[in-house]
Design a protein around this motif. Structure first.
Motif, PDB file in Angstrom:
ATOM      1  N   GLN A 290       0.806  -1.215   0.000  1.00  0.00           N
ATOM      2  CA  GLN A 290       0.000   0.000   0.000  1.00  0.00           C
ATOM      3  C   GLN A 290       0.842   1.269   0.000  1.00  0.00           C
ATOM      4  N   LEU A 291       2.115   1.143   0.358  1.00  0.00           N
ATOM      5  CA  LEU A 291       2.991   2.300   0.401  1.00  0.00           C
ATOM      6  C   LEU A 291       3.755   2.496  -0.898  1.00  0.00           C
ATOM      7  N   SER A 292       3.488   1.654  -1.890  1.00  0.00           N
ATOM      8  CA  SER A 292       4.233   1.709  -3.143  1.00  0.00           C
ATOM      9  C   SER A 292       3.446   2.429  -4.230  1.00  0.00           C
ATOM     10  N   ALA A 293       4.032   3.489  -4.785  1.00  0.00           N
ATOM     11  CA  ALA A 293       3.399   4.189  -5.898  1.00  0.00           C
ATOM     12  C   ALA A 293       3.349   3.280  -7.130  1.00  0.00           C
ATOM     13  N   ARG A 294       4.318   2.397  -7.257  1.00  0.00           N
ATOM     14  CA  ARG A 294       4.327   1.494  -8.411  1.00  0.00           C
ATOM     15  C   ARG A 294       3.223   0.434  -8.297  1.00  0.00           C
ATOM     16  N   TRP A 295       2.902   0.040  -7.073  1.00  0.00           N
ATOM     17  CA  TRP A 295       1.771  -0.888  -6.914  1.00  0.00           C
ATOM     18  C   TRP A 295       0.470  -0.177  -7.282  1.00  0.00           C
ATOM     19  N   LEU A 296       0.365   1.105  -6.903  1.00  0.00           N
ATOM     20  CA  LEU A 296      -0.800   1.898  -7.295  1.00  0.00           C
ATOM     21  C   LEU A 296      -0.885   1.980  -8.818  1.00  0.00           C
ATOM     22  N   LEU A 297       0.263   2.144  -9.472  1.00  0.00           N
ATOM     23  CA  LEU A 297       0.292   2.187 -10.929  1.00  0.00           C
ATOM     24  C   LEU A 297      -0.179   0.854 -11.517  1.00  0.00           C
ATOM     25  N   ALA A 298       0.256  -0.258 -10.915  1.00  0.00           N
ATOM     26  CA  ALA A 298      -0.176  -1.574 -11.384  1.00  0.00           C
ATOM     27  C   ALA A 298      -1.684  -1.747 -11.213  1.00  0.00           C
ATOM     28  N   LEU A 299      -2.228  -1.236 -10.107  1.00  0.00           N
ATOM     29  CA  LEU A 299      -3.675  -1.283  -9.889  1.00  0.00           C
ATOM     30  C   LEU A 299      -4.404  -0.472 -10.957  1.00  0.00           C
ATOM     31  N   GLY A 300      -3.865   0.725 -11.268  1.00  0.00           N
ATOM     32  CA  GLY A 300      -4.468   1.560 -12.292  1.00  0.00           C
ATOM     33  C   GLY A 300      -4.441   0.888 -13.654  1.00  0.00           C
ATOM     34  N   ALA A 301      -3.336   0.221 -13.955  1.00  0.00           N
ATOM     35  CA  ALA A 301      -3.219  -0.488 -15.233  1.00  0.00           C
ATOM     36  C   ALA A 301      -4.236  -1.618 -15.309  1.00  0.00           C
ATOM     37  N   ARG A 302      -4.406  -2.340 -14.196  1.00  0.00           N
ATOM     38  CA  ARG A 302      -5.403  -3.422 -14.191  1.00  0.00           C
ATOM     39  C   ARG A 302      -6.806  -2.857 -14.355  1.00  0.00           C
ATOM     40  N   LEU A 303      -7.066  -1.694 -13.770  1.00  0.00           N
ATOM     41  CA  LEU A 303      -8.377  -1.058 -13.913  1.00  0.00           C
ATOM     42  C   LEU A 303      -8.651  -0.733 -15.384  1.00  0.00           C
ATOM     43  N   VAL A 304      -7.658  -0.188 -16.069  1.00  0.00           N
ATOM     44  CA  VAL A 304      -7.813   0.117 -17.493  1.00  0.00           C
ATOM     45  C   VAL A 304      -8.060  -1.165 -18.281  1.00  0.00           C
ATOM     46  N   ARG A 305      -7.281  -2.202 -17.982  1.00  0.00           N
ATOM     47  CA  ARG A 305      -7.429  -3.474 -18.698  1.00  0.00           C
ATOM     48  C   ARG A 305      -8.807  -4.086 -18.473  1.00  0.00           C
ATOM     49  N   ASP A 306      -9.225  -4.169 -17.215  1.00  0.00           N
ATOM     50  CA  ASP A 306     -10.480  -4.846 -16.903  1.00  0.00           C
ATOM     51  C   ASP A 306     -11.695  -4.083 -17.425  1.00  0.00           C
ATOM     52  N   VAL A 307     -11.714  -2.767 -17.199  1.00  0.00           N
ATOM     53  CA  VAL A 307     -12.861  -1.982 -17.657  1.00  0.00           C
ATOM     54  C   VAL A 307     -12.898  -1.953 -19.183  1.00  0.00           C
ATOM     55  N   GLY A 308     -11.726  -1.914 -19.816  1.00  0.00           N
ATOM     56  CA  GLY A 308     -11.687  -1.981 -21.270  1.00  0.00           C
ATOM     57  C   GLY A 308     -12.279  -3.276 -21.792  1.00  0.00           C
ATOM     58  N   SER A 309     -11.921  -4.390 -21.156  1.00  0.00           N
ATOM     59  CA  SER A 309     -12.462  -5.691 -21.557  1.00  0.00           C
ATOM     60  C   SER A 309     -13.965  -5.762 -21.320  1.00  0.00           C
ATOM     61  N   LEU A 310     -14.413  -5.181 -20.214  1.00  0.00           N
ATOM     62  CA  LEU A 310     -15.850  -5.171 -19.916  1.00  0.00           C
ATOM     63  C   LEU A 310     -16.627  -4.343 -20.938  1.00  0.00           C
ATOM     64  N   ILE A 311     -16.057  -3.206 -21.323  1.00  0.00           N
ATOM     65  CA  ILE A 311     -16.707  -2.370 -22.335  1.00  0.00           C
ATOM     66  C   ILE A 311     -16.808  -3.121 -23.654  1.00  0.00           C
TER      67      ILE A 311
END
Length: 234
Positions: free
Chosen positions: A105-126
């Motif tokens: 939770q203290l890693s900005a890069r983990w936050l970036l990975a979460l954001g990337a997964r959000l883009v991937r998943d929502v894109g696939s759902l769309i």
């Protein structure tokens, strides 16, 4: 024209990143135009522009808006399929970020990975919802808050964590027949200012268990969407 669309195909992503084609996409997002109309704007011969347009069309980034006669020639008027485009991590499937690889939770890069997964998943759902001609139930919350002190920031993170956790515990029903999994992402990060793009502010101490926030005005983002399901089930 869609407001935004996600590019999932690697070849389409490569096509969109070409500087000339990206310029053509920007021009066509503003309104339909022919190769001849675009040639003067991008400084290329009409034949070259037409070649690039056909490539963009083949990958679904532009589409035919209509035709018109100009002398003895019929011009094809093309338009962008979206006002803006986002490239999904699926376009780099072999090296896409995986937030499950580590959780910090203290890693900005983990936050970036979460954001990337959000883009991937929502894109696939769309994509799946469009193919099935169904509406997609999503929700997003975007806000900004200025903390007077680091202590206030830490207290906010603590209350946010407890509040979201309580809601999850209240409404989660793993035994619900026919229930649909949803993913919840909550993020807190410094608001990006023009002067801080190249020189991020120095971090101050952050209490254990709280995500680091390094600016006076962090942005808080929360999003929820159905968890992605295999294409065969869409």
């Amino acid at each position: 024209m869609l407001d935004v669309t996600v590019i999932e195909d690697a070849e389409a992503a490569a096509v969109s990143l070409d500087p000339i084609r990206a310029r053509l996409l920007a021009e066509l997002a503003a309104g339909p135009a022919s190769a001849a109309m675009l040639a003067g704007k991008v400084g290329l011969p009409r034949q070259k522009v037409n070649y690039h347009l056909k490539t963009l069309e083949r990958h679904g980034l532009v589409e035919l808006a209509g035709e018109r006669r100009k002398g003895n020639v019929t011009e094809r008027l093309m338009r962008a399929t979206a006002a803006s485009y986002v490239i999904s991590p699926l376009a780099l499937a072999a090296v896409q970020p995986d937030p499950d690889r580590f959780r910090d939770q203290l890693s900005a890069r983990w936050l970036l990975a979460l954001g990337a997964r959000l883009v991937r998943d929502v894109g696939s759902l769309i994509t799946g919802a469009a193919k099935a001609r169904k509406r997609l139930a999503t929700f997003a919350l975007d806000g900004e808050v200025t903390f007077a002190t680091a202590a206030d920031r830490a207290a906010f993170i603590e209350e946010l964590t407890q509040g979201v956790g309580a809601l999850i515990r209240k409404y989660h029903d793993g035994d619900a027949e026919g229930g649909r999994d949803h993913r919840i992402v909550v993020a807190v990060h410094p608001t990006v200012r023009p002067e801080s793009v190249t020189e991020p502010p120095a971090e101050s101490a952050t209490p254990a268990g709280a995500p680091p926030v390094t600016a006076a005005s962090p942005a808080a983002v929360a999003a929820t969407a159905p968890a992605p399901i295999p294409p065969a089930q869409r």
